[in-house]
Design a protein around this motif. Structure first.
Motif, PDB file in Angstrom:
ATOM      1  N   HIS A 174       0.065  -7.908   1.158  1.00 60.60           N
ATOM      2  CA  HIS A 174      -0.475  -6.639   0.679  1.00 60.60           C
ATOM      3  C   HIS A 174      -1.912  -6.446   1.136  1.00 60.60           C
ATOM      4  O   HIS A 174      -2.299  -5.346   1.543  1.00 60.60           O
ATOM      5  CB  HIS A 174      -0.391  -6.569  -0.850  1.00 60.60           C
ATOM      6  CG  HIS A 174       0.936  -6.128  -1.347  1.00 60.60           C
ATOM      7  ND1 HIS A 174       1.252  -4.822  -1.564  1.00 60.60           N
ATOM      8  CD2 HIS A 174       2.042  -6.842  -1.654  1.00 60.60           C
ATOM      9  CE1 HIS A 174       2.483  -4.733  -1.991  1.00 60.60           C
ATOM     10  NE2 HIS A 174       2.989  -5.951  -2.058  1.00 60.60           N
ATOM     11  N   PHE A 175      -2.704  -7.490   1.064  1.00 57.11           N
ATOM     12  CA  PHE A 175      -4.092  -7.401   1.499  1.00 57.11           C
ATOM     13  C   PHE A 175      -4.174  -7.108   3.002  1.00 57.11           C
ATOM     14  O   PHE A 175      -4.948  -6.246   3.427  1.00 57.11           O
ATOM     15  CB  PHE A 175      -4.835  -8.694   1.161  1.00 57.11           C
ATOM     16  CG  PHE A 175      -6.274  -8.682   1.571  1.00 57.11           C
ATOM     17  CD1 PHE A 175      -7.184  -7.876   0.918  1.00 57.11           C
ATOM     18  CD2 PHE A 175      -6.717  -9.471   2.625  1.00 57.11           C
ATOM     19  CE1 PHE A 175      -8.523  -7.854   1.298  1.00 57.11           C
ATOM     20  CE2 PHE A 175      -8.044  -9.454   3.018  1.00 57.11           C
ATOM     21  CZ  PHE A 175      -8.949  -8.641   2.347  1.00 57.11           C
ATOM     22  N   LEU A 176      -3.364  -7.808   3.803  1.00 58.80           N
ATOM     23  CA  LEU A 176      -3.354  -7.566   5.246  1.00 58.80           C
ATOM     24  C   LEU A 176      -2.850  -6.163   5.572  1.00 58.80           C
ATOM     25  O   LEU A 176      -3.354  -5.506   6.486  1.00 58.80           O
ATOM     26  CB  LEU A 176      -2.517  -8.624   5.964  1.00 58.80           C
ATOM     27  CG  LEU A 176      -3.084 -10.044   5.959  1.00 58.80           C
ATOM     28  CD1 LEU A 176      -2.100 -11.010   6.609  1.00 58.80           C
ATOM     29  CD2 LEU A 176      -4.431 -10.088   6.655  1.00 58.80           C
ATOM     30  N   GLY A 177      -1.871  -5.706   4.822  1.00 58.30           N
ATOM     31  CA  GLY A 177      -1.384  -4.344   5.011  1.00 58.30           C
ATOM     32  C   GLY A 177      -2.450  -3.309   4.699  1.00 58.30           C
ATOM     33  O   GLY A 177      -2.609  -2.321   5.418  1.00 58.30           O
ATOM     34  N   PHE A 178      -3.207  -3.554   3.626  1.00 54.74           N
ATOM     35  CA  PHE A 178      -4.296  -2.649   3.277  1.00 54.74           C
ATOM     36  C   PHE A 178      -5.359  -2.640   4.369  1.00 54.74           C
ATOM     37  O   PHE A 178      -5.858  -1.582   4.752  1.00 54.74           O
ATOM     38  CB  PHE A 178      -4.913  -3.036   1.936  1.00 54.74           C
ATOM     39  CG  PHE A 178      -6.161  -2.256   1.617  1.00 54.74           C
ATOM     40  CD1 PHE A 178      -6.074  -0.941   1.219  1.00 54.74           C
ATOM     41  CD2 PHE A 178      -7.415  -2.838   1.756  1.00 54.74           C
ATOM     42  CE1 PHE A 178      -7.222  -0.217   0.936  1.00 54.74           C
ATOM     43  CE2 PHE A 178      -8.555  -2.116   1.487  1.00 54.74           C
ATOM     44  CZ  PHE A 178      -8.457  -0.807   1.070  1.00 54.74           C
ATOM     45  N   LEU A 179      -5.719  -3.835   4.869  1.00 54.11           N
ATOM     46  CA  LEU A 179      -6.707  -3.903   5.948  1.00 54.11           C
ATOM     47  C   LEU A 179      -6.220  -3.182   7.195  1.00 54.11           C
ATOM     48  O   LEU A 179      -6.989  -2.484   7.863  1.00 54.11           O
ATOM     49  CB  LEU A 179      -7.044  -5.353   6.279  1.00 54.11           C
ATOM     50  CG  LEU A 179      -7.943  -6.089   5.291  1.00 54.11           C
ATOM     51  CD1 LEU A 179      -8.195  -7.514   5.779  1.00 54.11           C
ATOM     52  CD2 LEU A 179      -9.255  -5.355   5.108  1.00 54.11           C
ATOM     53  N   GLY A 180      -4.942  -3.353   7.522  1.00 50.99           N
ATOM     54  CA  GLY A 180      -4.378  -2.655   8.678  1.00 50.99           C
ATOM     55  C   GLY A 180      -4.414  -1.147   8.504  1.00 50.99           C
ATOM     56  O   GLY A 180      -4.776  -0.414   9.417  1.00 50.99           O
ATOM     57  N   PHE A 181      -4.038  -0.682   7.307  1.00 57.03           N
ATOM     58  CA  PHE A 181      -4.087   0.748   7.016  1.00 57.03           C
ATOM     59  C   PHE A 181      -5.512   1.273   7.111  1.00 57.03           C
ATOM     60  O   PHE A 181      -5.765   2.324   7.709  1.00 57.03           O
ATOM     61  CB  PHE A 181      -3.515   1.007   5.623  1.00 57.03           C
ATOM     62  CG  PHE A 181      -3.648   2.427   5.175  1.00 57.03           C
ATOM     63  CD1 PHE A 181      -2.811   3.412   5.676  1.00 57.03           C
ATOM     64  CD2 PHE A 181      -4.613   2.791   4.249  1.00 57.03           C
ATOM     65  CE1 PHE A 181      -2.939   4.728   5.262  1.00 57.03           C
ATOM     66  CE2 PHE A 181      -4.746   4.093   3.833  1.00 57.03           C
ATOM     67  CZ  PHE A 181      -3.907   5.076   4.339  1.00 57.03           C
ATOM     68  N   ALA A 182      -6.465   0.547   6.543  1.00 56.42           N
ATOM     69  CA  ALA A 182      -7.871   0.973   6.587  1.00 56.42           C
ATOM     70  C   ALA A 182      -8.385   1.000   8.017  1.00 56.42           C
ATOM     71  O   ALA A 182      -9.134   1.905   8.400  1.00 56.42           O
ATOM     72  CB  ALA A 182      -8.729   0.054   5.716  1.00 56.42           C
ATOM     73  N   ALA A 183      -7.981   0.027   8.837  1.00 57.05           N
ATOM     74  CA  ALA A 183      -8.436  -0.017  10.230  1.00 57.05           C
ATOM     75  C   ALA A 183      -7.882   1.161  11.026  1.00 57.05           C
ATOM     76  O   ALA A 183      -8.604   1.798  11.802  1.00 57.05           O
ATOM     77  CB  ALA A 183      -8.021  -1.342  10.870  1.00 57.05           C
ATOM     78  N   VAL A 184      -6.616   1.444  10.827  1.00 59.11           N
ATOM     79  CA  VAL A 184      -6.012   2.585  11.542  1.00 59.11           C
ATOM     80  C   VAL A 184      -6.659   3.885  11.089  1.00 59.11           C
ATOM     81  O   VAL A 184      -6.986   4.752  11.915  1.00 59.11           O
ATOM     82  CB  VAL A 184      -4.481   2.608  11.318  1.00 59.11           C
ATOM     83  CG1 VAL A 184      -3.872   3.910  11.778  1.00 59.11           C
ATOM     84  CG2 VAL A 184      -3.831   1.430  12.021  1.00 59.11           C
ATOM     85  N   PHE A 185      -6.867   4.038   9.784  1.00 57.46           N
ATOM     86  CA  PHE A 185      -7.474   5.253   9.264  1.00 57.46           C
ATOM     87  C   PHE A 185      -8.913   5.414   9.767  1.00 57.46           C
ATOM     88  O   PHE A 185      -9.327   6.518  10.147  1.00 57.46           O
ATOM     89  CB  PHE A 185      -7.434   5.210   7.733  1.00 57.46           C
ATOM     90  CG  PHE A 185      -7.522   6.558   7.088  1.00 57.46           C
ATOM     91  CD1 PHE A 185      -6.617   7.559   7.388  1.00 57.46           C
ATOM     92  CD2 PHE A 185      -8.515   6.816   6.167  1.00 57.46           C
ATOM     93  CE1 PHE A 185      -6.701   8.790   6.792  1.00 57.46           C
ATOM     94  CE2 PHE A 185      -8.615   8.042   5.556  1.00 57.46           C
ATOM     95  CZ  PHE A 185      -7.704   9.041   5.865  1.00 57.46           C
ATOM     96  N   ALA A 186      -9.669   4.317   9.805  1.00 66.97           N
ATOM     97  CA  ALA A 186     -11.039   4.377  10.317  1.00 66.97           C
ATOM     98  C   ALA A 186     -11.045   4.708  11.806  1.00 66.97           C
ATOM     99  O   ALA A 186     -11.909   5.454  12.280  1.00 66.97           O
ATOM    100  CB  ALA A 186     -11.758   3.055  10.061  1.00 66.97           C
ATOM    101  N   ALA A 187     -10.089   4.169  12.566  1.00 64.85           N
ATOM    102  CA  ALA A 187     -10.007   4.484  13.996  1.00 64.85           C
ATOM    103  C   ALA A 187      -9.698   5.961  14.212  1.00 64.85           C
ATOM    104  O   ALA A 187     -10.268   6.597  15.116  1.00 64.85           O
ATOM    105  CB  ALA A 187      -8.944   3.611  14.664  1.00 64.85           C
ATOM    106  N   ILE A 188      -8.828   6.524  13.377  1.00 63.88           N
ATOM    107  CA  ILE A 188      -8.521   7.956  13.495  1.00 63.88           C
ATOM    108  C   ILE A 188      -9.746   8.795  13.175  1.00 63.88           C
ATOM    109  O   ILE A 188     -10.052   9.763  13.893  1.00 63.88           O
ATOM    110  CB  ILE A 188      -7.337   8.314  12.571  1.00 63.88           C
ATOM    111  CG1 ILE A 188      -6.048   7.691  13.102  1.00 63.88           C
ATOM    112  CG2 ILE A 188      -7.177   9.819  12.434  1.00 63.88           C
ATOM    113  CD1 ILE A 188      -4.877   7.790  12.156  1.00 63.88           C
TER     114      ILE A 188
END
Length: 121
Positions: free
Chosen positions: A11-25
């Motif tokens: 869950h933590f890694l998924g959240f980090l991945g989501f945050a990274a993709v959102f920040a990149a967008i």
């Protein structure tokens, strides 16, 4: 205990991945639009992530999930919860038994069904 740790880690890694993709967008959209429209400088990934955190602090709009549902539950109770709270043990057992059949699309049972309306006509 190990499975709980693995589950939490995913869950933590998924959240980090989501945050990274959102920040990149956010970074890509900012760098594509803002320098040309408002003559603002381009930003990097960490600055885009900082903008997201700042928007969360100022507006409280992301992330949605359990915390948002918890805050919403404080102000609004679901009508089905109110019905459940007013039931005794026997009524609850009957409700659980009939929950998958008998609703016909209505969460409160037969009292709202169209069969009553057609019998009156």
């Amino acid at each position: 205990m190990k499975s709980y740790f693995k589950h939490s880690l995913w869950h933590f890694l998924g959240f980090l991945g989501f945050a990274a993709v959102f920040a990149a967008i956010v970074m890509l959209l900012w760098n594509w639009l803002m320098p040309h429209i408002f003559a603002l400088p381009c930003i990097n990934f960490l600055q885009a992530f900082g903008i997201l955190v700042l928007s969360r602090i100022l507006f409280g709009t992301f992330p949605s999930g359990w915390m948002a549902r918890k805050e919403m539950a404080r102000y609004h109770r679901h009508p089905l919860y109110e019905k459940w709270a007013g039931m005794n043990e026997k009524e609850r057992e009957e409700f659980i038994k009939n929950r998958h059949h008998g609703f016909h699309g209505y969460p409160f049972g037969q009292e709202h069904s169209h069969s009553e309306n057609t019998s009156e006509q």
